[in-house]
Design an enzyme around this catalytic site. Structure first.
Site, mmCIF file in Angstrom:
data_model
loop_
_atom_site.group_PDB
_atom_site.id
_atom_site.type_symbol
_atom_site.label_atom_id
_atom_site.label_comp_id
_atom_site.label_asym_id
_atom_site.label_seq_id
_atom_site.Cartn_x
_atom_site.Cartn_y
_atom_site.Cartn_z
ATOM 1 N NE ARG A 57 -2.381 -1.772 3.215
ATOM 2 C CZ ARG A 57 -2.254 -3.078 3.422
ATOM 3 N NH1 ARG A 57 -2.790 -3.919 2.567
ATOM 4 N NH2 ARG A 57 -1.602 -3.548 4.468
ATOM 5 C CD GLU A 83 1.461 -10.831 16.455
ATOM 6 O OE1 GLU A 83 1.012 -10.243 15.452
ATOM 7 O OE2 GLU A 83 0.807 -11.084 17.476
HETATM 8 P P1 AMP Z 1 4.890 -3.817 10.949
HETATM 9 O O1 AMP Z 1 6.066 -4.365 10.199
HETATM 10 O O2 AMP Z 1 4.458 -4.698 12.087
HETATM 11 O O3 AMP Z 1 5.051 -2.377 11.359
HETATM 12 O O4 AMP Z 1 3.647 -3.897 9.960
HETATM 13 C C1 AMP Z 1 3.473 -2.929 9.014
HETATM 14 C C2 AMP Z 1 3.011 -3.491 7.699
HETATM 15 O O5 AMP Z 1 1.973 -4.449 7.842
HETATM 16 C C3 AMP Z 1 2.444 -2.353 6.871
HETATM 17 O O6 AMP Z 1 2.976 -2.468 5.558
HETATM 18 C C4 AMP Z 1 0.949 -2.544 6.928
HETATM 19 O O7 AMP Z 1 0.400 -2.389 5.650
HETATM 20 C C5 AMP Z 1 0.709 -3.946 7.449
HETATM 21 N N1 AMP Z 1 -0.170 -3.985 8.644
HETATM 22 C C6 AMP Z 1 0.190 -4.395 9.887
HETATM 23 N N2 AMP Z 1 -0.846 -4.341 10.735
HETATM 24 C C7 AMP Z 1 -1.894 -3.868 10.030
HETATM 25 C C8 AMP Z 1 -3.266 -3.547 10.368
HETATM 26 N N3 AMP Z 1 -3.758 -3.715 11.612
HETATM 27 N N4 AMP Z 1 -4.051 -3.048 9.390
HETATM 28 C C9 AMP Z 1 -3.557 -2.866 8.144
HETATM 29 N N5 AMP Z 1 -2.303 -3.152 7.763
HETATM 30 C C10 AMP Z 1 -1.474 -3.645 8.698
#
Ligand code: AMP
Length: 177
Positions: free
Chosen positions: A64, A101
């Site tokens: 996105r 995770e």
């Molecule tokens: P992180 O690496 O945990 O910061 O996750 C970020 C990536 O995962 C981003 O590219 C987001 O598009 C996606 N993402 C993680 N959690 C969500 C959520 N609750 N809603 C939408 N996209 C998420």
């Protein structure tokens, strides 16, 4: 940015419970993209996070981040560079693995996508744990890019992802939950 613009964007973001798996509340930004006025306001807001600086490149994070990043690049007249999931980029790449995770993920960038000293902004839709953005920051630094800021539409502050990002990088989020 005007508060009412941000409030309009906020109102359009849809919570989808238990997607892609039980317990996750997925922030669905497609209603923002589907509304021409809101999409433009979002691009305006991303541009605002640059605080008047002009980057050479906008770095969009798979997937996105490509949408918001490409719109921003076109708006400000910068180049666009994708940071992609492993195996998608055709030319010579450098990559980094990071923990999710559950399990591991791996992102890549073309080695010649950023020249040493080029100014960049990184863009993604959402900051959760910070693993993805942290990996993208590492790739940009490895290529010698100078990061003006890392900008998200949404920050899930309760996951404290900001703490996992390099402290010398300016982090901006348009909406914080
Ligand atoms: P992180 O690496 O945990 O910061 O996750 C970020 C990536 O995962 C981003 O590219 C987001 O598009 C996606 N993402 C993680 N959690 C969500 C959520 N609750 N809603 C939408 N996209 C998420």
């Amino acid at each position: 940015m005007k508060d009412d613009s941000i409030a309009q964007i906020d109102a359009a973001i849809r919570d989808v419970h238990d997607f892609p798996k039980p317990g996750i509340v997925f922030k669905d930004i497609t209603p923002v993209l589907g509304d021409g006025k809101l999409f433009r306001l979002t691009t305006d807001a991303f541009a605002h996070t640059l605080q008047g600086e002009q980057p050479d490149k906008v770095i969009g994070i798979d997937a996105r981040g490509f949408i918001f990043g490409a719109a921003l690049a076109d708006r400000i007249g910068s180049g666009f560079v994708p940071v992609r999931k492993k195996g998608k980029l055709p030319w010579e790449t450098t990559g980094v693995a990071y923990s999710l995770e559950y399990g591991e993920a791996h992102v890549e960038i073309h080695k010649d996508a950023i020249l040493p000293g080029e100014k960049v902004i990184l863009v993604d839709d959402l900051l959760a744990t910070g693993g993805t953005a942290g990996a993208a920051i590492q790739l940009v630094k490895e290529l010698g890019g100078e990061i003006l800021c890392v900008s998200f539409l949404i920050e899930l502050a309760f996951l404290e992802g900001r703490k996992n990002l390099d402290s010398d990088v300016r982090i901006e989020s348009l909406l914080t939950y």
